[in-house]
Design a protein around this motif. Sequence first.
Motif, PDB file in Angstrom:
ATOM      1  N   PHE A  23       0.816  -1.210   0.000  1.00  0.00           N
ATOM      2  CA  PHE A  23       0.000   0.000   0.000  1.00  0.00           C
ATOM      3  C   PHE A  23       0.849   1.259   0.000  1.00  0.00           C
ATOM      4  O   PHE A  23       0.555   2.194  -0.722  1.00  0.00           O
ATOM      5  CB  PHE A  23      -0.972  -0.013   1.175  1.00  0.00           C
ATOM      6  N   VAL A  24       1.851   1.278   0.817  1.00  0.00           N
ATOM      7  CA  VAL A  24       2.764   2.414   0.855  1.00  0.00           C
ATOM      8  C   VAL A  24       4.161   1.902   1.165  1.00  0.00           C
ATOM      9  O   VAL A  24       4.334   0.879   1.807  1.00  0.00           O
ATOM     10  CB  VAL A  24       2.362   3.464   1.926  1.00  0.00           C
ATOM     11  N   ASP A  29       4.684   5.415   5.258  1.00  0.00           N
ATOM     12  CA  ASP A  29       3.560   4.857   5.997  1.00  0.00           C
ATOM     13  C   ASP A  29       3.115   5.846   7.082  1.00  0.00           C
ATOM     14  O   ASP A  29       3.913   6.236   7.929  1.00  0.00           O
ATOM     15  CB  ASP A  29       3.982   3.531   6.635  1.00  0.00           C
ATOM     16  N   ARG A  31       1.198   5.327   9.529  1.00  0.00           N
ATOM     17  CA  ARG A  31       0.942   4.687  10.818  1.00  0.00           C
ATOM     18  C   ARG A  31       2.174   4.752  11.701  1.00  0.00           C
ATOM     19  O   ARG A  31       3.292   4.916  11.236  1.00  0.00           O
ATOM     20  CB  ARG A  31       0.506   3.238  10.586  1.00  0.00           C
ATOM     21  N   LEU A  52      -6.413   3.942  10.126  1.00  0.00           N
ATOM     22  CA  LEU A  52      -5.607   4.313   8.955  1.00  0.00           C
ATOM     23  C   LEU A  52      -5.407   3.120   8.023  1.00  0.00           C
ATOM     24  O   LEU A  52      -5.379   3.272   6.804  1.00  0.00           O
ATOM     25  CB  LEU A  52      -4.249   4.865   9.381  1.00  0.00           C
ATOM     26  N   THR A  53      -5.277   1.941   8.595  1.00  0.00           N
ATOM     27  CA  THR A  53      -5.091   0.735   7.782  1.00  0.00           C
ATOM     28  C   THR A  53      -6.306   0.505   6.885  1.00  0.00           C
ATOM     29  O   THR A  53      -6.158   0.230   5.690  1.00  0.00           O
ATOM     30  CB  THR A  53      -4.817  -0.484   8.673  1.00  0.00           C
ATOM     31  N   GLN A  55      -8.342   2.723   5.799  1.00  0.00           N
ATOM     32  CA  GLN A  55      -8.300   3.774   4.775  1.00  0.00           C
ATOM     33  C   GLN A  55      -7.277   3.430   3.698  1.00  0.00           C
ATOM     34  O   GLN A  55      -7.543   3.615   2.498  1.00  0.00           O
ATOM     35  CB  GLN A  55      -7.959   5.099   5.452  1.00  0.00           C
ATOM     36  N   LEU A  56      -6.118   2.932   4.087  1.00  0.00           N
ATOM     37  CA  LEU A  56      -5.090   2.551   3.114  1.00  0.00           C
ATOM     38  C   LEU A  56      -5.564   1.421   2.201  1.00  0.00           C
ATOM     39  O   LEU A  56      -5.271   1.419   1.007  1.00  0.00           O
ATOM     40  CB  LEU A  56      -3.810   2.113   3.826  1.00  0.00           C
ATOM     41  N   LYS A  57      -6.302   0.471   2.765  1.00  0.00           N
ATOM     42  CA  LYS A  57      -6.773  -0.668   1.970  1.00  0.00           C
ATOM     43  C   LYS A  57      -7.750  -0.227   0.879  1.00  0.00           C
ATOM     44  O   LYS A  57      -7.920  -0.915  -0.115  1.00  0.00           O
ATOM     45  CB  LYS A  57      -7.473  -1.694   2.850  1.00  0.00           C
ATOM     46  N   ALA A  59      -7.635   2.881  -0.586  1.00  0.00           N
ATOM     47  CA  ALA A  59      -7.058   4.003  -1.345  1.00  0.00           C
ATOM     48  C   ALA A  59      -6.984   3.703  -2.838  1.00  0.00           C
ATOM     49  O   ALA A  59      -6.705   2.572  -3.257  1.00  0.00           O
ATOM     50  CB  ALA A  59      -5.667   4.329  -0.810  1.00  0.00           C
ATOM     51  N   ASN A 178      -9.809  -5.594   8.982  1.00  0.00           N
ATOM     52  CA  ASN A 178      -8.677  -5.274   8.115  1.00  0.00           C
ATOM     53  C   ASN A 178      -8.087  -6.535   7.495  1.00  0.00           C
ATOM     54  O   ASN A 178      -7.550  -6.486   6.389  1.00  0.00           O
ATOM     55  CB  ASN A 178      -7.612  -4.471   8.864  1.00  0.00           C
TER      56      ASN A 178
END
Length: 194
Positions: A23-24, A29, A31, A52-53, A55-57, A59, A178
């Motif tokens: 993801f990043v 990151d 986080r 945040l995880t 949200q990243l998933k 993105a 998640n």
Amino acid sequence: MPDSSASHGAGKPAQGFAWSNMFVHPDEDPRSDGNFDDERTILVEYLRDQRLTLQLKCADLDAEQLARRAVPPSTMSLLGLVRHMAEVERGWFRRVMAGEDAPPIYRTEADRDADFNEAIADPDVVAEAWRNWRAEIEFAEHLVDRTDLGAKGRQRDGTTISLRELLVHMIEEYARHNGHADLLRELIDGRIGQ
């Protein structure tokens, strides 16, 4: 190492391990790296990282991708998870901890799973889901900032729960979902969890 350019069947994303599939990059990151000293910071920051995880998933996906279902008969999708977590945040922080008479956002008596069932590929539905999720998090963060960890909230059955236990439960709830989001995202474009 598998060839990341090869596909695993028609319509399935290619797999391979590389930072490009993550993801990043670790240097970017958002986080935390942990290393917190006090109980409140540990609970608050680990929950922040789980939020945040999720949200990243999600993105960089469009409405169709976010609404894409896992596997039949499941109605689970990334969009459904965002809607579900808005509902979970609302239930625990507004109703249980703050004692508000806050009706569900999506659920109805007729459809207890409307958070998933009505997660359709519509940009307006996606935008509304993110607005609701962020609004519930904002409420929760303000409540947590001004509330003692030992403060008790009353559940529907009359039992109480401390804010401390609720924060642990929310970390668990996000972590479980998640894991679902990892698999959903990998099915969409091959990006893998971290």
